[in-house]
Design a protein around this motif. Sequence first.
Motif, mmCIF file in Angstrom:
data_model
loop_
_atom_site.group_PDB
_atom_site.id
_atom_site.type_symbol
_atom_site.label_atom_id
_atom_site.label_comp_id
_atom_site.label_asym_id
_atom_site.label_seq_id
_atom_site.Cartn_x
_atom_site.Cartn_y
_atom_site.Cartn_z
ATOM 1 N N PRO A 456 -49.587 0.382 -32.246
ATOM 2 C CA PRO A 456 -48.471 -0.513 -31.938
ATOM 3 C C PRO A 456 -48.849 -1.700 -31.067
ATOM 4 O O PRO A 456 -48.320 -2.805 -31.253
ATOM 5 C CB PRO A 456 -47.467 0.396 -31.216
ATOM 6 C CG PRO A 456 -47.815 1.769 -31.669
ATOM 7 C CD PRO A 456 -49.298 1.771 -31.853
ATOM 8 N N ASP A 457 -49.756 -1.497 -30.093
ATOM 9 C CA ASP A 457 -50.118 -2.603 -29.210
ATOM 10 C C ASP A 457 -50.835 -3.713 -29.964
ATOM 11 O O ASP A 457 -50.786 -4.886 -29.551
ATOM 12 C CB ASP A 457 -50.996 -2.096 -28.058
ATOM 13 C CG ASP A 457 -52.240 -1.372 -28.554
ATOM 14 O OD1 ASP A 457 -52.211 -0.824 -29.673
ATOM 15 O OD2 ASP A 457 -53.240 -1.345 -27.812
ATOM 16 N N GLN A 458 -51.501 -3.397 -31.072
ATOM 17 C CA GLN A 458 -52.147 -4.410 -31.899
ATOM 18 C C GLN A 458 -51.202 -4.951 -32.972
ATOM 19 O O GLN A 458 -51.252 -6.140 -33.299
ATOM 20 C CB GLN A 458 -53.391 -3.826 -32.571
ATOM 21 C CG GLN A 458 -54.477 -3.382 -31.606
ATOM 22 C CD GLN A 458 -55.678 -2.795 -32.333
ATOM 23 O OE1 GLN A 458 -55.941 -3.125 -33.490
ATOM 24 N NE2 GLN A 458 -56.407 -1.901 -31.659
ATOM 25 N N PHE A 459 -50.368 -4.083 -33.509
ATOM 26 C CA PHE A 459 -49.516 -4.489 -34.630
ATOM 27 C C PHE A 459 -48.327 -5.339 -34.200
ATOM 28 O O PHE A 459 -47.976 -6.322 -34.867
ATOM 29 C CB PHE A 459 -49.002 -3.254 -35.367
ATOM 30 C CG PHE A 459 -50.058 -2.426 -36.029
ATOM 31 C CD1 PHE A 459 -51.377 -2.846 -36.078
ATOM 32 C CD2 PHE A 459 -49.736 -1.213 -36.613
ATOM 33 C CE1 PHE A 459 -52.363 -2.077 -36.684
ATOM 34 C CE2 PHE A 459 -50.706 -0.435 -37.228
ATOM 35 C CZ PHE A 459 -52.025 -0.868 -37.261
ATOM 36 N N ALA A 460 -47.672 -4.965 -33.105
ATOM 37 C CA ALA A 460 -46.433 -5.643 -32.704
ATOM 38 C C ALA A 460 -46.615 -7.148 -32.512
ATOM 39 O O ALA A 460 -45.772 -7.936 -32.980
ATOM 40 C CB ALA A 460 -45.863 -5.002 -31.441
ATOM 41 N N PRO A 461 -47.680 -7.626 -31.857
ATOM 42 C CA PRO A 461 -47.846 -9.085 -31.738
ATOM 43 C C PRO A 461 -47.968 -9.787 -33.089
ATOM 44 O O PRO A 461 -47.473 -10.912 -33.255
ATOM 45 C CB PRO A 461 -49.138 -9.225 -30.921
ATOM 46 C CG PRO A 461 -49.242 -7.944 -30.149
ATOM 47 C CD PRO A 461 -48.700 -6.897 -31.066
ATOM 48 N N VAL A 462 -48.607 -9.136 -34.054
ATOM 49 C CA VAL A 462 -48.718 -9.720 -35.395
ATOM 50 C C VAL A 462 -47.341 -9.817 -36.039
ATOM 51 O O VAL A 462 -46.992 -10.837 -36.652
ATOM 52 C CB VAL A 462 -49.670 -8.884 -36.276
ATOM 53 C CG1 VAL A 462 -49.700 -9.423 -37.707
ATOM 54 C CG2 VAL A 462 -51.074 -8.879 -35.696
ATOM 55 N N TYR A 463 -46.537 -8.761 -35.899
ATOM 56 C CA TYR A 463 -45.207 -8.759 -36.500
ATOM 57 C C TYR A 463 -44.330 -9.866 -35.902
ATOM 58 O O TYR A 463 -43.583 -10.546 -36.617
ATOM 59 C CB TYR A 463 -44.531 -7.403 -36.291
ATOM 60 C CG TYR A 463 -45.255 -6.234 -36.908
ATOM 61 C CD1 TYR A 463 -46.319 -6.418 -37.793
ATOM 62 C CD2 TYR A 463 -44.900 -4.926 -36.597
ATOM 63 C CE1 TYR A 463 -46.991 -5.339 -38.356
ATOM 64 C CE2 TYR A 463 -45.558 -3.841 -37.161
ATOM 65 C CZ TYR A 463 -46.609 -4.055 -38.028
ATOM 66 O OH TYR A 463 -47.260 -2.986 -38.577
ATOM 67 N N LYS A 464 -44.441 -10.046 -34.601
ATOM 68 C CA LYS A 464 -43.638 -11.076 -33.949
ATOM 69 C C LYS A 464 -44.105 -12.478 -34.341
ATOM 70 O O LYS A 464 -43.283 -13.362 -34.606
ATOM 71 C CB LYS A 464 -43.708 -10.901 -32.425
ATOM 72 C CG LYS A 464 -43.048 -9.621 -31.921
ATOM 73 C CD LYS A 464 -43.235 -9.456 -30.422
ATOM 74 C CE LYS A 464 -42.640 -8.137 -29.928
ATOM 75 N NZ LYS A 464 -42.841 -7.944 -28.471
ATOM 76 N N ALA A 465 -45.416 -12.669 -34.390
ATOM 77 C CA ALA A 465 -45.952 -13.977 -34.779
ATOM 78 C C ALA A 465 -45.573 -14.300 -36.219
ATOM 79 O O ALA A 465 -45.233 -15.452 -36.538
ATOM 80 C CB ALA A 465 -47.470 -13.998 -34.605
ATOM 81 N N PHE A 466 -45.631 -13.298 -37.085
ATOM 82 C CA PHE A 466 -45.235 -13.532 -38.473
ATOM 83 C C PHE A 466 -43.761 -13.933 -38.548
ATOM 84 O O PHE A 466 -43.385 -14.797 -39.344
ATOM 85 C CB PHE A 466 -45.481 -12.280 -39.310
ATOM 86 C CG PHE A 466 -45.064 -12.437 -40.744
ATOM 87 C CD1 PHE A 466 -45.818 -13.198 -41.614
ATOM 88 C CD2 PHE A 466 -43.903 -11.844 -41.215
ATOM 89 C CE1 PHE A 466 -45.430 -13.367 -42.937
ATOM 90 C CE2 PHE A 466 -43.505 -12.002 -42.526
ATOM 91 C CZ PHE A 466 -44.267 -12.763 -43.389
ATOM 92 N N GLY A 467 -42.933 -13.333 -37.709
ATOM 93 C CA GLY A 467 -41.533 -13.727 -37.673
ATOM 94 C C GLY A 467 -41.354 -15.184 -37.304
ATOM 95 O O GLY A 467 -40.477 -15.871 -37.837
ATOM 96 N N HIS A 468 -42.204 -15.691 -36.403
ATOM 97 C CA HIS A 468 -42.151 -17.111 -36.051
ATOM 98 C C HIS A 468 -42.544 -17.970 -37.249
ATOM 99 O O HIS A 468 -41.965 -19.046 -37.465
ATOM 100 C CB HIS A 468 -43.070 -17.399 -34.873
ATOM 101 C CG HIS A 468 -42.536 -16.923 -33.553
ATOM 102 N ND1 HIS A 468 -41.555 -17.594 -32.855
ATOM 103 C CD2 HIS A 468 -42.823 -15.823 -32.813
ATOM 104 C CE1 HIS A 468 -41.275 -16.947 -31.737
ATOM 105 N NE2 HIS A 468 -42.034 -15.862 -31.690
ATOM 106 N N ALA A 469 -43.518 -17.539 -38.020
ATOM 107 C CA ALA A 469 -43.928 -18.290 -39.207
ATOM 108 C C ALA A 469 -42.798 -18.357 -40.225
ATOM 109 O O ALA A 469 -42.559 -19.396 -40.852
ATOM 110 C CB ALA A 469 -45.171 -17.654 -39.824
#
Length: 545
Positions: A456-469
């Motif tokens: 989760p500590d690696q995945f969550a930032p990716v999920y949030k950044a993708f939401g910004h995209a």
Amino acid sequence: MAATKAGYRHPLPAMVKDEPSEQKDISPGDLVIMCGGRVGKDGIHGVTAASETFSEHTPAGHVQIGDPYTQKKMHDFLLEVRDEGLIAFITDNGGGGLSSSVGESAMFSNGCDIQLEKVPLKYEGLDQWEIWISESQERMTVAVRPEDLKRFLELSKKHAVESTVIGTFTDTGKLHISYNNKTCAYIDLDLLSSGFPQWEFDAHWQPPDKRGLFEPVLRKPVDYETLLKDILARPNICSKEWITRQYDHEVQGTSVIKPLVGTGRDVNSDAVVLRPVLDSNKGLAFSQSLLPTYSLIDAYHMTSSTIDEAVRRLIAVGANFEYIGGVDNFCWPNIQYDPENNPDGKFKAAQLVRSCRALRDICLAYEIPLLSGKDSMYVDGYLPGRYGETHKVSALETLQFSATSVIDDINRCITMDSKMPGDLIYVLGTTGNELGGSEYYEHFGYTGLNVPRVKPDQFAPVYKAFGHAVGREIVASAHGVYRGGLGVHLALTAMGGNLGMEVDLANVPVDNIDRNDKILFSESAGRFIVTIDPQHKELFENISL
């Protein structure tokens, strides 16, 4: 708070009449009202039947008969009476019917007096005990103050919903049930809290390598085209279009992303998106995930991977990572140890403990509230043998996870099908040597050890950044990498858009992989396939939180 210009009522306001909406309180003298459908023999022993091994002796009547039209009318009615502050307490008639809904709610006032003859029935002929425990659908039990009864019934009539006073809450400490002035039951309420001791069971965990599992060494494939087609044809991967089309997903015309997408509307979407209010651009996304084969290795990683997949399915259609809610449904074999009939009961119990720990860990890490849940224990049965004997069969330890989230603007929703020739293809997330429990290994008759692990500590930032995209409208298509791995889901992305695809596996982010078959068929969590217009390349690659 409750209604907009268009008449839409918020599903869950924080406050109702200046009081926190989640607070429930019942006072002696409040009325017990049953709303919605009537009671029949359907649903008798529903939850008890679900907690036993199915056999030829299992009664067919335990299945409830649904009525969605009654459900919809009752739903609209209850929202209106809620907004007028007419509900002191409300609960549904699920498992156990009135016995649970009334019995549990009576603990708030410390007693109740119920007249069973007042309960509306679908037909005559029900015994008193059947009225009390039937799980007929579309029913709610509501506590209403006497002074609010007239208005409550007026709104009930307005919405053509049947509402009946079946008793009164008291402070006697007793659950008093009568029928035509004759007492059927007179029970101390503390039975519900102290009458049943906590069940203790033995659990014993064995790591997969101690159970004889191993990581296989496979020959490198020669014919990848045939191999990919074979994986795509496997039952867990192949098209379920014929099933999906049997169900109506167009009710009231609110579907934004349907279960089937792509140029031919024949490829499964990551999730569905609904537009509950037609004059609003907000939407709701819904996804589900089920990965039972991972529990062959470890139910902890089965559960964590299942939750992560349901989350990624929401993210892939443009849902907001910050507003995800989940529902857990445990489907578990018998955990009661029996040296003859259930010799591995202690291990199944340990698997349940590990699954619960994973549910806690991942939901806390992703900040997912569990909105509801269900358990379908004892998913065991018996198959006849060749010579008249029977063989016990237990389903795999399984957690199904359903997730929902808010779509801030349905005009920015994303589908999984590739859009335009020339678009760039990205793989987000790292592909690891994680083929344990995979379709690839199963195809060759193996289970493996290296089950996918959620970070989760690696995945969550990716999920949030993708939401910004997605919010900046630079994503053309997005699709999670799920069962079958990268090869399967690259193919599905291409087929959805009816386009070809050129991919260089050397550019896929990997960890501890040196073979193309493992890159293609590893089922590592946390990954997406994303396509974008080349003009957005720099912006996409530099986007951050």
